[in-house]
Motif scaffolding. Structure first.
Motif, PDB file in Angstrom:
ATOM      1  N   THR A  74      29.951  11.475   6.433  1.00 57.89           N
ATOM      2  CA  THR A  74      29.677  12.128   7.425  1.00 57.89           C
ATOM      3  C   THR A  74      30.573  13.268   7.680  1.00 57.89           C
ATOM      4  O   THR A  74      30.381  14.315   7.988  1.00 57.89           O
ATOM      5  CB  THR A  74      29.331  11.234   8.851  1.00 57.89           C
ATOM      6  OG1 THR A  74      30.639  10.445   8.804  1.00 57.89           O
ATOM      7  CG2 THR A  74      28.311  10.478   8.646  1.00 57.89           C
ATOM      8  N   TYR A 134      27.591  10.329  12.313  1.00 55.21           N
ATOM      9  CA  TYR A 134      28.012   8.874  12.248  1.00 55.21           C
ATOM     10  C   TYR A 134      27.043   8.182  13.212  1.00 55.21           C
ATOM     11  O   TYR A 134      26.702   7.020  12.772  1.00 55.21           O
ATOM     12  CB  TYR A 134      29.386   8.635  12.410  1.00 55.21           C
ATOM     13  CG  TYR A 134      29.985   7.490  11.942  1.00 55.21           C
ATOM     14  CD1 TYR A 134      30.149   6.893  10.798  1.00 55.21           C
ATOM     15  CD2 TYR A 134      30.235   6.577  13.087  1.00 55.21           C
ATOM     16  CE1 TYR A 134      30.359   5.459  10.332  1.00 55.21           C
ATOM     17  CE2 TYR A 134      30.722   5.232  12.919  1.00 55.21           C
ATOM     18  CZ  TYR A 134      30.727   4.616  11.808  1.00 55.21           C
ATOM     19  OH  TYR A 134      31.316   3.368  11.137  1.00 55.21           O
ATOM     20  N   LEU A 147      30.066   5.365   5.063  1.00 49.60           N
ATOM     21  CA  LEU A 147      29.450   6.655   5.872  1.00 49.60           C
ATOM     22  C   LEU A 147      30.642   7.674   6.730  1.00 49.60           C
ATOM     23  O   LEU A 147      30.223   8.571   6.865  1.00 49.60           O
ATOM     24  CB  LEU A 147      28.759   5.890   7.142  1.00 49.60           C
ATOM     25  CG  LEU A 147      27.351   5.214   6.494  1.00 49.60           C
ATOM     26  CD1 LEU A 147      26.876   4.412   7.411  1.00 49.60           C
ATOM     27  CD2 LEU A 147      26.455   6.418   6.039  1.00 49.60           C
ATOM     28  N   LEU A 148      31.831   6.857   7.037  1.00 54.28           N
ATOM     29  CA  LEU A 148      32.871   7.565   7.529  1.00 54.28           C
ATOM     30  C   LEU A 148      33.301   8.673   6.587  1.00 54.28           C
ATOM     31  O   LEU A 148      33.419   9.883   6.939  1.00 54.28           O
ATOM     32  CB  LEU A 148      34.071   6.788   7.881  1.00 54.28           C
ATOM     33  CG  LEU A 148      34.078   5.961   9.132  1.00 54.28           C
ATOM     34  CD1 LEU A 148      35.247   4.994   9.070  1.00 54.28           C
ATOM     35  CD2 LEU A 148      34.087   6.833  10.234  1.00 54.28           C
ATOM     36  N   GLU A 186      30.291   1.031   6.347  1.00 49.86           N
ATOM     37  CA  GLU A 186      30.967   2.078   7.294  1.00 49.86           C
ATOM     38  C   GLU A 186      31.985   2.907   6.911  1.00 49.86           C
ATOM     39  O   GLU A 186      32.076   3.980   7.179  1.00 49.86           O
ATOM     40  CB  GLU A 186      31.401   0.940   8.434  1.00 49.86           C
ATOM     41  CG  GLU A 186      30.299   0.064   9.341  1.00 49.86           C
ATOM     42  CD  GLU A 186      29.129   1.184   9.705  1.00 49.86           C
ATOM     43  OE1 GLU A 186      29.217   2.183  10.339  1.00 49.86           O
ATOM     44  OE2 GLU A 186      27.818   0.820   9.453  1.00 49.86           O
ATOM     45  N   GLU A 236      31.253  13.016  14.080  1.00 49.12           N
ATOM     46  CA  GLU A 236      31.079  11.909  14.891  1.00 49.12           C
ATOM     47  C   GLU A 236      29.520  11.347  15.120  1.00 49.12           C
ATOM     48  O   GLU A 236      29.024  10.602  15.417  1.00 49.12           O
ATOM     49  CB  GLU A 236      31.952  12.079  16.092  1.00 49.12           C
ATOM     50  CG  GLU A 236      32.016  10.683  16.930  1.00 49.12           C
ATOM     51  CD  GLU A 236      30.911  10.734  18.061  1.00 49.12           C
ATOM     52  OE1 GLU A 236      30.575   9.577  18.411  1.00 49.12           O
ATOM     53  OE2 GLU A 236      30.428  11.616  18.318  1.00 49.12           O
TER      54      GLU A 236
END
Length: 308
Positions: free
Chosen positions: A193, A162, A189-190, A186, A159
């Motif tokens: 990360t 991100y 990237l989830l 996004e 988190e």
């Protein structure tokens, strides 16, 4: 599997620890800023299952860029060399791992899979119906490599990364504009990360390093986990690009395939001999563990590790 300690390895770690005060932890990722810069530990996992260690090798660390080698192996197993390298190149770069400069010069593909742009392009290729299943495949693969089904990711670190991933977002949007990636930024990237936030201890890391050292064969079970040609390709990238823009000097001074991460982790693979897992969160200006590199230099001389 328990590790035994040796006085000579403990001596090398004590000597290398003196250099940790010259670096600093990766405070640009809030979750990593909490690390103790004085820490340094190492595990060495031999091809016959023997393990020796020094320091707190059971402390959990996140993989960060070490994960780039592992997702590259999975993507190559999914698609093959031709397809993967149509999206990402083979060449080392003298620029920092998060630079956009070379990507601007050659917008059709990132230079190699060990820089952030290349790693994002590789993660984009991981098969799966949605982001959850794609990350699940990455995690399951890494659990198999480490021989440890309890390996998981650190939600706090994921988190934190991100929220602070604006530069990686920029790289993704640049590559999306040029057709290198074709999915929602996004969502990618989830996955990425979480991939970087997968955590394990030095023993797990050393065992994975040993799988690569043995060209893809598990040192305990004898099972082939990675095709030999894929393991060798990954080790080649570890030599040419694995230590960011210090890879050339590292090849001269240490001479083994290795991959570092900004958590202070280093995974090494001494061909046909053993894997190495190191944790030393104090980093030099290029993002490598300053104590870890000094330790590997001393180990290379002491144990005749260099492959050159």
């Amino acid at each position: 599997m328990p590790c035994r300690t040796t006085s000579e390895l403990n001596k090398l770690v004590r000597e290398a620890k003196k250099h940790t005060k010259q670096g600093k932890v990766a405070d640009y990722i809030p979750a990593l800023a909490k690390a103790n810069p004085k820490e340094l530990s190492v595990a060495i996992f031999h091809h016959d299952g023997l393990c020796i260690s020094a320091g707190d090798v059971q402390q959990k660390i996140t993989l960060q860029s070490v994960s780039k080698v592992l997702t590259l192996a999975l993507a190559l197993m999914d698609y093959g060399e031709e397809a993967v390298f149509s999206k990402v190149g083979y060449e080392p770069t003298g620029d920092p791992f998060n630079s956009i400069v070379k990507l601007e010069n050659n917008p059709s593909k990132p230079l190699n899979p060990m820089i952030n742009a290349g790693a994002l392009a590789v993660t984009h290729m991981i098969k799966g119906e949605d982001s959850g299943k794609r990350f699940g495949r990455i995690l399951s693969f890494i659990q198999r490599l480490g021989g440890n089904p309890s390996i998981n990711y650190c939600a706090e670190a994921a988190e934190s990364e991100y929220r602070t991933a604006d530069l990686n977002r920029s790289l993704c949007y640049f590559m999306k504009q040029h057709g290198v990636i074709e999915e929602d930024v996004e969502e990618l990237l989830l996955i990425y990360t979480k991939q970087c936030a997968i955590e394990m201890d030095c023993l797990d890391l050393a065992r994975i390093g040993c799988v690569f050292a043995m060209d893809g064969v598990d040192p305990i079970t004898g099972e082939r986990l990675i095709p030999g040609h894929v393991a060798r390709l990954c080790k080649t990238f570890m030599v040419t690009c694995g230590m960011y823009n210090a890879s050339g000097e590292f090849a001269v001074r240490v001479g083994i395939p290795a991959k570092s991460g900004v958590s202070g982790g280093i995974m090494g693979a001494v061909p046909n001999r053993f894997g190495i897992g190191i944790f030393g969160p104090s980093l030099d200006e290029k993002g490598n563990s300053i104590g870890g590199i000094k330790l590997l230099e001393m180990m290379s001389a002491h144990y005749a590790m260099s492959m050159f």
